[in-house]
Design a protein around this motif. Structure first.
Motif, mmCIF file in Angstrom:
data_model
loop_
_atom_site.group_PDB
_atom_site.id
_atom_site.type_symbol
_atom_site.label_atom_id
_atom_site.label_comp_id
_atom_site.label_asym_id
_atom_site.label_seq_id
_atom_site.Cartn_x
_atom_site.Cartn_y
_atom_site.Cartn_z
ATOM 1 N N LEU A 1 -0.511 15.147 10.220
ATOM 2 C CA LEU A 1 0.131 13.744 9.495
ATOM 3 C C LEU A 1 1.475 14.068 8.749
ATOM 4 O O LEU A 1 2.284 13.179 8.990
ATOM 5 C CB LEU A 1 -0.799 13.479 8.643
ATOM 6 N N ALA A 2 1.615 15.257 8.140
ATOM 7 C CA ALA A 2 2.748 15.561 7.392
ATOM 8 C C ALA A 2 3.943 15.635 8.487
ATOM 9 O O ALA A 2 5.093 15.256 8.068
ATOM 10 C CB ALA A 2 2.562 16.725 6.576
ATOM 11 N N ARG A 3 3.673 16.084 9.595
ATOM 12 C CA ARG A 3 4.723 16.416 10.489
ATOM 13 C C ARG A 3 4.982 14.968 11.230
ATOM 14 O O ARG A 3 6.167 14.788 11.487
ATOM 15 C CB ARG A 3 4.324 17.410 11.720
ATOM 16 N N ALA B 1 -0.952 3.946 7.170
ATOM 17 C CA ALA B 1 0.554 4.433 7.567
ATOM 18 C C ALA B 1 1.189 3.206 7.980
ATOM 19 O O ALA B 1 2.657 3.084 7.521
ATOM 20 C CB ALA B 1 0.635 5.500 8.356
ATOM 21 N N VAL B 2 0.711 2.237 8.524
ATOM 22 C CA VAL B 2 1.400 0.984 9.111
ATOM 23 C C VAL B 2 1.878 0.257 8.144
ATOM 24 O O VAL B 2 2.921 -0.349 8.213
ATOM 25 C CB VAL B 2 0.145 0.125 9.955
ATOM 26 N N HIS B 3 1.370 0.314 6.874
ATOM 27 C CA HIS B 3 1.766 -0.484 5.521
ATOM 28 C C HIS B 3 2.617 0.268 4.652
ATOM 29 O O HIS B 3 3.161 -0.348 3.709
ATOM 30 C CB HIS B 3 0.522 -0.950 4.939
ATOM 31 N N MET B 4 2.956 1.406 4.935
ATOM 32 C CA MET B 4 3.605 2.260 3.972
ATOM 33 C C MET B 4 4.979 2.597 4.176
ATOM 34 O O MET B 4 5.333 2.491 5.608
ATOM 35 C CB MET B 4 3.062 3.808 4.128
ATOM 36 N N GLY B 5 5.847 2.460 3.385
ATOM 37 C CA GLY B 5 7.068 2.878 3.544
ATOM 38 C C GLY B 5 7.616 4.313 2.763
ATOM 39 O O GLY B 5 6.703 4.879 2.826
ATOM 40 N N GLU C 1 9.405 9.804 5.455
ATOM 41 C CA GLU C 1 9.254 10.016 4.127
ATOM 42 C C GLU C 1 8.082 9.596 3.542
ATOM 43 O O GLU C 1 7.939 9.249 2.139
ATOM 44 C CB GLU C 1 10.551 9.543 3.313
ATOM 45 N N ILE C 2 6.894 9.755 4.094
ATOM 46 C CA ILE C 2 5.606 9.496 3.952
ATOM 47 C C ILE C 2 4.990 11.083 3.843
ATOM 48 O O ILE C 2 5.227 11.808 4.815
ATOM 49 C CB ILE C 2 4.790 8.850 4.645
ATOM 50 N N LEU D 1 1.104 -1.266 0.143
ATOM 51 C CA LEU D 1 -0.108 0.010 0.210
ATOM 52 C C LEU D 1 0.731 1.341 0.091
ATOM 53 O O LEU D 1 1.664 1.483 1.031
ATOM 54 C CB LEU D 1 -0.918 0.075 1.248
ATOM 55 N N ASP D 2 0.783 1.858 -1.048
ATOM 56 C CA ASP D 2 1.602 3.194 -1.200
ATOM 57 C C ASP D 2 0.986 4.505 -1.280
ATOM 58 O O ASP D 2 1.551 5.563 -0.725
ATOM 59 C CB ASP D 2 2.419 3.158 -2.701
ATOM 60 N N ILE D 3 -0.392 4.507 -1.626
ATOM 61 C CA ILE D 3 -1.198 5.771 -1.775
ATOM 62 C C ILE D 3 -2.420 5.532 -1.032
ATOM 63 O O ILE D 3 -3.159 4.579 -1.381
ATOM 64 C CB ILE D 3 -1.241 6.119 -3.280
#
Length: 246
Positions: free
Chosen positions: A169-171, A127-131, A177-178, A85-87
């Motif tokens: 979320l950005a912070r 976010a758990v699945h994102m790199g 790097e998400i 999951l990327d997006i």
């Protein structure tokens, strides 16, 4: 190689309108797609088939944004079945028009839950699945920044709250790097707000370009943020409304 080759995108409310346009655009750019829907099963199936015709994998999952567990399970199912999951695109939404003296608390809570709580739930689960290189993109509204008429108290409040959620979320996710960004459409020709609707002319009169946008316009901006070009953009808001806010 396509821009989003080997990427997987999860889009809430992706069965029709803006969500379907985003799903198709990301698929055209090479991503495999999972969408959620609440009741439009036939439309969801149409979107899945259109994505598959592009040579991409697609998955439609019934999950109401009001159901926290269903939304969490949908994110995890997409990851399990599509492999990554990327997006994430937080797109599912509702529109309501009631003034403060008319609006019931239950309706206010419903709008906030669909737009804000669900975006938090989906973002936390995704976010758990994102790199590194993950993208979270929320669909807000230009009505988060301007309130041109009465009756927008629930809608504008919820979309404005999404700005704060996006920045937070950005912070929080920046060190991984998400990125997290928000797109604010204005008058866009969809079932929710058709270009030939009763209030369309009033909306056009406020715009520098006096015509409704198309769902593909919003999808193009989302695709840009989802792609490599968006890698250093985070915590930002993008208004795409034909100049209604200027």
């Amino acid at each position: 190689m396509s821009r989003l080759e080997n990427k997987v995108a999860f889009i809430t409310g992706g069965s029709r309108g803006m969500g379907a346009a985003i799903a198709l655009k990301l698929a055209q750019d090479g991503a495999d797609i999972a969408i959620t829907y609440t009741s439009a099963a036939a439309k969801a199936d149409e979107t899945v088939k259109a994505i598959e015709k592009l040579g991409r994998r697609a998955l439609a999952i019934k999950a109401d944004n009001l159901d926290v567990k269903a939304l969490e399970n949908a994110v995890n199912e997409a990851h399990a079945k599509l492999g990554r999951l990327d997006i994430l695109v937080n797109n599912a939404g509702v529109y309501t028009m009631d003034t403060v003296d008319q609006l019931e608390l239950a309706e206010f809570d419903r709008v906030m839950s669909i737009h804000v709580r669900a975006s938090f739930v989906a973002s936390k689960a995704a976010a758990v699945h994102m790199g590194a290189g993950g993208r979270i993109i929320s669909i807000g509204s230009n009505l988060a920044e301007i309130v041109p008429s009465a009756g927008l108290i629930a809608y504008s409040t919820s979309k404005a709250a999404l700005i704060g959620l996006t920045k937070a979320l950005a912070r929080d996710l920046g060190p991984r790097e998400i990125t997290a960004n928000i797109v604010h459409p204005g008058s866009t020709d969809t079932d929710m707000n058709p270009a030939n609707g009763d209030h369309a002319e009033v909306q056009r009169a406020r715009m520098a370009i006096p015509k409704f946008g198309e769902a593909k316009d919003i999808a193009g901006l989302v695709a840009f943020l989802a792609g490599e070009e968006g890698r250093f953009i985070t915590g930002s808001s993008f208004v795409i409304d034909g100049g209604a806010n200027i």
